[in-house]
Scaffold this motif. Sequence first.
Motif, PDB file in Angstrom:
ATOM      1  N   SER A 116     -10.593   3.101  -2.534  1.00  0.00           N
ATOM      2  CA  SER A 116     -12.036   3.034  -2.216  1.00  0.00           C
ATOM      3  C   SER A 116     -12.373   2.561  -3.649  1.00  0.00           C
ATOM      4  CB  SER A 116     -12.437   4.306  -1.788  1.00  0.00           C
ATOM      5  OG  SER A 116     -13.767   4.147  -1.627  1.00  0.00           O
ATOM      6  N   LEU A 117     -13.470   1.497  -3.343  1.00  0.00           N
ATOM      7  CA  LEU A 117     -14.363   1.197  -4.471  1.00  0.00           C
ATOM      8  C   LEU A 117     -15.120   2.530  -5.008  1.00  0.00           C
ATOM      9  CD1 LEU A 117     -15.433  -2.236  -3.331  1.00  0.00           C
ATOM     10  CD2 LEU A 117     -13.589  -1.722  -5.231  1.00  0.00           C
ATOM     11  N   ASN A 118     -15.421   3.408  -4.186  1.00  0.00           N
ATOM     12  CA  ASN A 118     -15.856   4.773  -4.762  1.00  0.00           C
ATOM     13  C   ASN A 118     -14.793   5.444  -4.987  1.00  0.00           C
ATOM     14  OD1 ASN A 118     -17.460   6.911  -5.153  1.00  0.00           O
ATOM     15  ND2 ASN A 118     -17.994   7.162  -2.880  1.00  0.00           N
ATOM     16  N   ILE A 119     -14.437   5.601  -6.249  1.00  0.00           N
ATOM     17  CA  ILE A 119     -13.030   6.210  -6.588  1.00  0.00           C
ATOM     18  C   ILE A 119     -13.156   7.696  -6.364  1.00  0.00           C
ATOM     19  CG2 ILE A 119     -12.627   4.187  -8.212  1.00  0.00           C
ATOM     20  CD1 ILE A 119     -13.505   5.896 -10.251  1.00  0.00           C
ATOM     21  N   VAL A 120     -14.242   8.339  -5.950  1.00  0.00           N
ATOM     22  CA  VAL A 120     -14.182   9.755  -5.840  1.00  0.00           C
ATOM     23  C   VAL A 120     -13.582  10.234  -4.554  1.00  0.00           C
ATOM     24  CG1 VAL A 120     -16.339  10.132  -7.450  1.00  0.00           C
ATOM     25  CG2 VAL A 120     -16.614   9.716  -5.028  1.00  0.00           C
ATOM     26  N   GLN A 121     -13.425   9.173  -3.777  1.00  0.00           N
ATOM     27  CA  GLN A 121     -12.835   9.106  -2.196  1.00  0.00           C
ATOM     28  C   GLN A 121     -11.342   8.926  -2.283  1.00  0.00           C
ATOM     29  OE1 GLN A 121     -15.272   6.305  -0.138  1.00  0.00           O
ATOM     30  NE2 GLN A 121     -16.707   7.968   0.236  1.00  0.00           N
ATOM     31  N   ASN A 122     -10.699   8.550  -3.275  1.00  0.00           N
ATOM     32  CA  ASN A 122      -9.453   8.277  -3.450  1.00  0.00           C
ATOM     33  C   ASN A 122      -8.422   9.669  -3.559  1.00  0.00           C
ATOM     34  OD1 ASN A 122      -9.746   5.513  -3.582  1.00  0.00           O
ATOM     35  ND2 ASN A 122      -9.722   5.730  -5.635  1.00  0.00           N
ATOM     36  N   ARG A 123      -7.445   9.726  -2.853  1.00  0.00           N
ATOM     37  CA  ARG A 123      -6.755  10.960  -2.620  1.00  0.00           C
ATOM     38  C   ARG A 123      -5.327  10.712  -3.329  1.00  0.00           C
ATOM     39  NH1 ARG A 123      -8.724  14.618   1.453  1.00  0.00           N
ATOM     40  NH2 ARG A 123     -10.567  13.800   2.499  1.00  0.00           N
ATOM     41  N   GLN A 141      -1.415  13.590  -5.422  1.00  0.00           N
ATOM     42  CA  GLN A 141      -0.503  13.191  -4.089  1.00  0.00           C
ATOM     43  C   GLN A 141      -1.076  13.365  -2.742  1.00  0.00           C
ATOM     44  OE1 GLN A 141       3.194  14.912  -4.987  1.00  0.00           O
ATOM     45  NE2 GLN A 141       3.850  13.071  -6.181  1.00  0.00           N
ATOM     46  N   SER A 142      -1.080  12.149  -1.915  1.00  0.00           N
ATOM     47  CA  SER A 142      -1.531  12.632  -0.583  1.00  0.00           C
ATOM     48  C   SER A 142      -0.924  11.591   0.190  1.00  0.00           C
ATOM     49  CB  SER A 142      -3.290  12.137  -0.699  1.00  0.00           C
ATOM     50  OG  SER A 142      -3.558  12.141   0.861  1.00  0.00           O
ATOM     51  N   THR A 143      -0.863  11.732   1.696  1.00  0.00           N
ATOM     52  CA  THR A 143      -0.336  10.918   2.673  1.00  0.00           C
ATOM     53  C   THR A 143      -1.395   9.448   2.782  1.00  0.00           C
ATOM     54  OG1 THR A 143      -1.388  12.023   4.566  1.00  0.00           O
ATOM     55  CG2 THR A 143       0.970  12.597   3.980  1.00  0.00           C
ATOM     56  N   ASN A 144      -2.607   9.851   2.518  1.00  0.00           N
ATOM     57  CA  ASN A 144      -3.478   8.897   2.490  1.00  0.00           C
ATOM     58  C   ASN A 144      -3.529   8.016   1.399  1.00  0.00           C
ATOM     59  OD1 ASN A 144      -5.680   7.129   2.711  1.00  0.00           O
ATOM     60  ND2 ASN A 144      -7.159   8.848   3.286  1.00  0.00           N
ATOM     61  N   LYS A 145      -2.924   6.800   1.164  1.00  0.00           N
ATOM     62  CA  LYS A 145      -2.779   5.988   0.070  1.00  0.00           C
ATOM     63  C   LYS A 145      -4.044   4.794  -0.219  1.00  0.00           C
ATOM     64  CE  LYS A 145       1.560   7.818  -0.093  1.00  0.00           C
ATOM     65  NZ  LYS A 145       1.760   8.700  -1.139  1.00  0.00           N
ATOM     66  N   GLN A 146      -4.925   5.003   0.591  1.00  0.00           N
ATOM     67  CA  GLN A 146      -5.971   4.016   0.499  1.00  0.00           C
ATOM     68  C   GLN A 146      -6.697   3.997  -0.614  1.00  0.00           C
ATOM     69  OE1 GLN A 146      -8.530   4.370   3.924  1.00  0.00           O
ATOM     70  NE2 GLN A 146      -9.769   2.542   3.419  1.00  0.00           N
ATOM     71  N   SER A 191      -4.944  15.355   5.024  1.00  0.00           N
ATOM     72  CA  SER A 191      -4.402  14.380   4.170  1.00  0.00           C
ATOM     73  C   SER A 191      -4.553  15.128   2.560  1.00  0.00           C
ATOM     74  CB  SER A 191      -4.894  13.120   4.065  1.00  0.00           C
ATOM     75  OG  SER A 191      -6.370  13.068   3.964  1.00  0.00           O
ATOM     76  N   GLY A 192      -4.986  16.316   2.398  1.00  0.00           N
ATOM     77  CA  GLY A 192      -4.837  17.039   1.142  1.00  0.00           C
ATOM     78  C   GLY A 192      -5.961  16.494   0.362  1.00  0.00           C
ATOM     79  N   PRO A 193      -5.797  16.262  -0.723  1.00  0.00           N
ATOM     80  CA  PRO A 193      -4.379  16.117  -1.627  1.00  0.00           C
ATOM     81  C   PRO A 193      -3.970  17.496  -2.377  1.00  0.00           C
ATOM     82  CG  PRO A 193      -6.097  15.189  -3.062  1.00  0.00           C
ATOM     83  CD  PRO A 193      -6.711  15.676  -1.806  1.00  0.00           C
TER      84      PRO A 193
END
Length: 281
Positions: free
Chosen positions: A226-233, A219-224, A188-190
């Motif tokens: 996370s409260l732990n924002i370093v995991q956001n893609r 940009q990523s196909t994983n739009k989720q 899922s990149g990003p």
Amino acid sequence: MFISLPQYYLPKKFIMLFSMGILVLTLFHQNAYAGGWPVRKGKLLTSLSVSYFRASNRWDSTGKLSSYPGGGYFASQSIALYAEYGISRRWTGIAAVPYVLNQVKQGTVPKISVYGFGDAELGLRYYLTNIEFKYYIALQGTAIVPLYKGSSLGLGAPGTDLSAVMSGSGKNFYFTLQAGGRAYFSNSGPQQFRYTGTIGYNLDTHNQFSFGLSGVMSQSTNKQFSLNIVQNRDFSYHQASLSYGYLVNRDLSFFATVNQFLIGRNTGMGTNIGLSVSRRF
């Protein structure tokens, strides 16, 4: 979900003493790798920096701002070592290694803390040209290597970054511009576009102020989210910074910086405070 790794826990007293020691050390110096000026052949530029970020609000996927659930927050403290070595007149080698403590608090759930080495960056910078040794244009390529297992301290995937760097100075001012793309090698990149720009004013031979703008569009196909924002893609943010610098001499300098997030999407909204020490050998 924020994943807790038991082997990463530290006694609170140790964390406090360690952080205070680094803070005292770095009260006096400059963020070395914000600039785009070449390091002379055989010379080594080092920088030790410490920063603290806290976000108690978040932007959703549409850019709407709201509080963290349950009155919670995300906080991150980091200590980073940067080095740049002059290989030749046009080539320099660069390396950066951060040590990170991430914390998430939500409602009545106990605070979760995870710490360890983050994503190391290793690469090269090539200076294409200069104009009267006042304005420089360079290309920079780096490899991103996660120094941890899992994804509690980052995306947990290797990557690469390619950017263009421009810098210049006049009688009482200087500027740096850097922009480029970053890609992570996972399903899922990003894919990211990153930019930063700084303009500074020299009050005298020792004191200077600077203002900057920077941001990331990921940009990523994983739009989720996370409260732990370093995991956001899949996210974006833009921030402004204000810095004060004290230059002892051409080899030793001091900087304190405050960054404020302005607008964003699918990420936290907060403030970052940074202090650093720079030394040229």
